[in-house]
Design a protein around this motif. Structure first.
Motif, PDB file in Angstrom:
ATOM      1  N   ALA A 344       0.826  -1.208   0.000  1.00  0.00           N
ATOM      2  CA  ALA A 344       0.000   0.000   0.000  1.00  0.00           C
ATOM      3  C   ALA A 344       0.860   1.257   0.000  1.00  0.00           C
ATOM      4  O   ALA A 344       0.585   2.223  -0.738  1.00  0.00           O
ATOM      5  CB  ALA A 344      -0.932  -0.012   1.213  1.00  0.00           C
ATOM      6  N   LEU A 345       1.917   1.267   0.820  1.00  0.00           N
ATOM      7  CA  LEU A 345       2.831   2.417   0.844  1.00  0.00           C
ATOM      8  C   LEU A 345       3.427   2.663  -0.537  1.00  0.00           C
ATOM      9  O   LEU A 345       3.494   3.803  -1.010  1.00  0.00           O
ATOM     10  CB  LEU A 345       3.966   2.177   1.851  1.00  0.00           C
ATOM     11  N   LYS A 346       3.862   1.581  -1.175  1.00  0.00           N
ATOM     12  CA  LYS A 346       4.523   1.716  -2.468  1.00  0.00           C
ATOM     13  C   LYS A 346       3.548   2.167  -3.550  1.00  0.00           C
ATOM     14  O   LYS A 346       3.855   3.064  -4.352  1.00  0.00           O
ATOM     15  CB  LYS A 346       5.150   0.369  -2.856  1.00  0.00           C
ATOM     16  N   LEU A 347       2.357   1.576  -3.581  1.00  0.00           N
ATOM     17  CA  LEU A 347       1.367   1.968  -4.594  1.00  0.00           C
ATOM     18  C   LEU A 347       0.922   3.415  -4.406  1.00  0.00           C
ATOM     19  O   LEU A 347       0.718   4.146  -5.368  1.00  0.00           O
ATOM     20  CB  LEU A 347       0.150   1.035  -4.529  1.00  0.00           C
ATOM     21  N   PHE A 348       0.770   3.828  -3.147  1.00  0.00           N
ATOM     22  CA  PHE A 348       0.275   5.171  -2.874  1.00  0.00           C
ATOM     23  C   PHE A 348       1.333   6.223  -3.169  1.00  0.00           C
ATOM     24  O   PHE A 348       1.089   7.194  -3.899  1.00  0.00           O
ATOM     25  CB  PHE A 348      -0.168   5.266  -1.411  1.00  0.00           C
ATOM     26  N   HIS A 349       2.540   6.068  -2.619  1.00  0.00           N
ATOM     27  CA  HIS A 349       3.571   7.103  -2.732  1.00  0.00           C
ATOM     28  C   HIS A 349       4.345   7.029  -4.037  1.00  0.00           C
ATOM     29  O   HIS A 349       4.779   8.070  -4.552  1.00  0.00           O
ATOM     30  CB  HIS A 349       4.546   7.005  -1.557  1.00  0.00           C
ATOM     31  N   CYS A 350       4.551   5.843  -4.546  1.00  0.00           N
ATOM     32  CA  CYS A 350       5.452   5.696  -5.696  1.00  0.00           C
ATOM     33  C   CYS A 350       4.718   5.609  -7.035  1.00  0.00           C
ATOM     34  O   CYS A 350       5.294   5.944  -8.070  1.00  0.00           O
ATOM     35  CB  CYS A 350       6.327   4.450  -5.523  1.00  0.00           C
ATOM     36  N   GLN A 351       3.471   5.132  -7.012  1.00  0.00           N
ATOM     37  CA  GLN A 351       2.746   4.961  -8.264  1.00  0.00           C
ATOM     38  C   GLN A 351       1.469   5.780  -8.353  1.00  0.00           C
ATOM     39  O   GLN A 351       0.797   5.782  -9.382  1.00  0.00           O
ATOM     40  CB  GLN A 351       2.437   3.473  -8.469  1.00  0.00           C
ATOM     41  N   GLY A 352       1.121   6.463  -7.264  1.00  0.00           N
ATOM     42  CA  GLY A 352       0.001   7.386  -7.316  1.00  0.00           C
ATOM     43  C   GLY A 352      -1.365   6.739  -7.324  1.00  0.00           C
ATOM     44  O   GLY A 352      -2.332   7.333  -7.807  1.00  0.00           O
ATOM     45  N   TYR A 353      -1.484   5.527  -6.775  1.00  0.00           N
ATOM     46  CA  TYR A 353      -2.788   4.863  -6.733  1.00  0.00           C
ATOM     47  C   TYR A 353      -3.709   5.573  -5.738  1.00  0.00           C
ATOM     48  O   TYR A 353      -3.270   6.072  -4.712  1.00  0.00           O
ATOM     49  CB  TYR A 353      -2.633   3.403  -6.277  1.00  0.00           C
ATOM     50  N   SER A 354      -4.990   5.564  -6.034  1.00  0.00           N
ATOM     51  CA  SER A 354      -5.982   6.057  -5.076  1.00  0.00           C
ATOM     52  C   SER A 354      -6.219   4.983  -4.022  1.00  0.00           C
ATOM     53  O   SER A 354      -5.849   3.811  -4.199  1.00  0.00           O
ATOM     54  CB  SER A 354      -7.292   6.378  -5.784  1.00  0.00           C
ATOM     55  N   MET A 355      -6.873   5.377  -2.921  1.00  0.00           N
ATOM     56  CA  MET A 355      -7.163   4.406  -1.865  1.00  0.00           C
ATOM     57  C   MET A 355      -8.065   3.282  -2.384  1.00  0.00           C
ATOM     58  O   MET A 355      -7.925   2.112  -2.006  1.00  0.00           O
ATOM     59  CB  MET A 355      -7.816   5.109  -0.673  1.00  0.00           C
ATOM     60  N   THR A 356      -9.001   3.645  -3.245  1.00  0.00           N
ATOM     61  CA  THR A 356      -9.898   2.632  -3.818  1.00  0.00           C
ATOM     62  C   THR A 356      -9.136   1.616  -4.654  1.00  0.00           C
ATOM     63  O   THR A 356      -9.347   0.386  -4.541  1.00  0.00           O
ATOM     64  CB  THR A 356     -10.972   3.312  -4.692  1.00  0.00           C
ATOM     65  N   ASP A 357      -8.216   2.109  -5.490  1.00  0.00           N
ATOM     66  CA  ASP A 357      -7.412   1.214  -6.326  1.00  0.00           C
ATOM     67  C   ASP A 357      -6.491   0.342  -5.476  1.00  0.00           C
ATOM     68  O   ASP A 357      -6.253  -0.826  -5.793  1.00  0.00           O
ATOM     69  CB  ASP A 357      -6.587   2.020  -7.325  1.00  0.00           C
ATOM     70  N   ILE A 358      -5.966   0.931  -4.397  1.00  0.00           N
ATOM     71  CA  ILE A 358      -5.083   0.170  -3.515  1.00  0.00           C
ATOM     72  C   ILE A 358      -5.867  -0.958  -2.849  1.00  0.00           C
ATOM     73  O   ILE A 358      -5.374  -2.088  -2.715  1.00  0.00           O
ATOM     74  CB  ILE A 358      -4.437   1.088  -2.447  1.00  0.00           C
ATOM     75  N   ALA A 359      -7.106  -0.660  -2.435  1.00  0.00           N
ATOM     76  CA  ALA A 359      -7.938  -1.693  -1.802  1.00  0.00           C
ATOM     77  C   ALA A 359      -8.109  -2.897  -2.722  1.00  0.00           C
ATOM     78  O   ALA A 359      -7.967  -4.053  -2.297  1.00  0.00           O
ATOM     79  CB  ALA A 359      -9.296  -1.093  -1.434  1.00  0.00           C
ATOM     80  N   LEU A 360      -8.372  -2.625  -3.995  1.00  0.00           N
ATOM     81  CA  LEU A 360      -8.524  -3.712  -4.957  1.00  0.00           C
ATOM     82  C   LEU A 360      -7.224  -4.483  -5.137  1.00  0.00           C
ATOM     83  O   LEU A 360      -7.212  -5.714  -5.268  1.00  0.00           O
ATOM     84  CB  LEU A 360      -8.996  -3.153  -6.303  1.00  0.00           C
ATOM     85  N   ALA A 361      -6.105  -3.774  -5.152  1.00  0.00           N
ATOM     86  CA  ALA A 361      -4.801  -4.400  -5.418  1.00  0.00           C
ATOM     87  C   ALA A 361      -4.330  -5.285  -4.281  1.00  0.00           C
ATOM     88  O   ALA A 361      -3.621  -6.276  -4.508  1.00  0.00           O
ATOM     89  CB  ALA A 361      -3.762  -3.313  -5.702  1.00  0.00           C
ATOM     90  N   ILE A 362      -4.688  -4.945  -3.047  1.00  0.00           N
ATOM     91  CA  ILE A 362      -4.161  -5.721  -1.912  1.00  0.00           C
ATOM     92  C   ILE A 362      -5.226  -6.602  -1.255  1.00  0.00           C
ATOM     93  O   ILE A 362      -4.986  -7.192  -0.188  1.00  0.00           O
ATOM     94  CB  ILE A 362      -3.527  -4.791  -0.849  1.00  0.00           C
TER      95      ILE A 362
END
Length: 456
Positions: A344-362
């Motif tokens: 989640a840290l990497k997707l949010f800070h490094c790739q610019g994912y939204s919280m919704t997209d991060i939820a789906l990814a993890i």
């Protein structure tokens, strides 16, 4: 490459106060032998040579240690001479002094303490420089320049000549309005109208010129206090409500600075024993400008060296804080969530994912579950706290190389507050970046450092 001969030619003053250059055969033979150990007989650079010679000083009782010290003191003697020559070139004609007036204050080494061990307890300027020099922190030429220009007797002589090594613009930039009113009233004995006019001029200067400098600093643009631009001078005139040309405004500012300079010189000559500057009038920043403001290449290199080392130390401290805090946070997570947290840290800070997209990814169902997992506000606060436990001490140690130690001791609290503000600003920038839309570019120092850590 260095002028290697500076390590075996010694500058000393003769009885007439003139420079006598001596070639020291032992030192020459030693340096040539040291250089020949390099591939293709390429001479050492100054930094390499100084580190090598300084390491040999540990052999205090040996011939090698003795010759290494002679070589370094030869180099220092040349640097001291050049500092005096540069001061003469820059200010000698206007303030009526020459290099030979300056030499006796600082070019006082004779090497007699090495020739006749224990014969004298007197410490020359070169000895003091060498005893306080750390090759890991600065070049010997930079350190020599700094200590020579802080030498008390030399500075006292220059101030008696009327030379205070700080620009008009740095003086105006640094002077507190209440202090200026006191100086004009108690030192210059001006009437109320003159004091009010000077106060308004200083306020205009701060509003236009200093405010722009503060904006530049926040934008990462740093530099010396230079002459105000024509546009700034016009804006100052408009602030005053006067129809002045830029040249007329410039003259008024220079006159104001000169009166403030006269007070500083008088105080430092000891003529006003009951007077002293307010705590705010010799901030660390301005004291550093006194060393770097009006000098040639050596000082600009010293300034660049300090800023580079400061940035390096700041980034190192940030990286250490991240490396400390992230594992701590992982230890607080249950096993299934450890990898989710890192991803989640990497997707949010490094790739610019939204919280919704991060939820789906993890593999989480709701956005709020990601927010609860990451707790970004608390996470950033922990990193901030860890930085502030270590950074001030490290920066104060670094600043001690470049500014007056007594002043630095008085200003430690201000330095700590300034660093706290800078760290807080960095965290706020990271928080602001986090609130942007997805697929945002990574720009903040915080995010870049965190991504470097996560990627490794």
């Amino acid at each position: 490459m260095s002028a290697v001969r500076n390590y075996w030619t010694f500058n000393r003053l003769n009885s007439q106060g003139k420079i006598k250059i001596e070639e020291i055969a032992q030192a020459k033979s030693f340096i040539k032998q040291q250089c020949s150990t390099k591939a293709n007989q390429i001479p050492f650079s100054d930094s390499m040579m100084q580190r090598h010679l300084f390491a040999l000083l540990a052999q205090k009782e040996s011939t090698v240690g003795l010759i290494a010290q002679i070589c370094l003191r030869c180099f220092i003697s040349e640097q001291i001479k050049q500092v005096c020559i540069n001061l003469e070139r820059q200010f000698g004609q206007n303030y009526q002094f020459n290099r030979y007036d300056l030499f006796p204050f600082v070019l006082d080494d004779t090497l007699d303490d090495l020739k006749h061990k224990g014969a004298t307890e007197y410490k020359s300027m070169a000895t003091k420089i060498l005893q306080t020099f750390d090759p890991k922190l600065a070049s010997l030429s930079t350190w020599t320049t700094r200590l020579v220009r802080y030498e008390q007797n030399l500075n006292r002589f220059l101030k008696e000549c009327g030379l205070d090594l700080i620009s008009d613009w740095a003086i105006l930039n640094d002077t507190d309005p209440k202090q200026q009113e006191r100086i004009f009233k108690e030192f210059h004995h001006q009437n109320d109208a003159a004091i009010a006019q000077a106060s308004l001029l200083l306020k205009a200067y701060h509003t236009i010129y200093r405010q722009k400098r503060l904006e530049n600093r926040k934008a990462g643009i740093k530099g010396k206090c230079v002459t105000p631009s024509s546009e700034q001078l016009q804006q100052i005139a408009m602030f005053l409500g006067l129809s002045l040309t830029p040249e007329q405004t410039l003259t008024q500012l220079q006159d104001l600075a000169e009166q403030l300079r006269q007070y500083r010189i008088a105080v430092r000559r000891g003529k006003l024993k009951q007077e002293s500057f307010d705590h705010s009038d010799i901030l660390l920043q301005v004291e550093y400008q006194q060393v770097t403001e009006n000098y040639e290449d050596l000082d600009s290199l010293a300034q660049e060296e300090f800023l580079n080392r400061y940035l390096q130390q700041f980034l190192t401290c940030l990286e250490q804080a991240i490396a400390f805090v992230v594992p701590q946070w992982l230890n607080l997570q249950k096993v299934p969530k450890k990898q989710q947290f890192l991803t989640a840290l990497k997707l949010f800070h490094c790739q610019g994912y939204s919280m919704t997209d991060i939820a789906l990814a993890i593999g989480l169902e709701k956005q709020y579950q990601v927010t609860r997992l990451m707790q970004l506000k608390n996470f950033r606060a922990d990193i901030r706290q860890h930085m502030l436990q270590n950074l001030p001490h490290q920066i104060i140690e670094l600043a001690a190389i470049y500014t007056n130690p007594e002043l630095l001791q008085k200003q430690e609290k201000q330095i700590e507050l300034a660093l706290e503000e800078q760290v807080t600003t960095m965290i706020e920038e990271a928080a602001a970046e986090a609130s942007m839309a997805k697929n945002r570019p990574v720009k903040s120092i915080f995010a870049c450092s965190l991504c470097r850590y996560l990627n490794h």
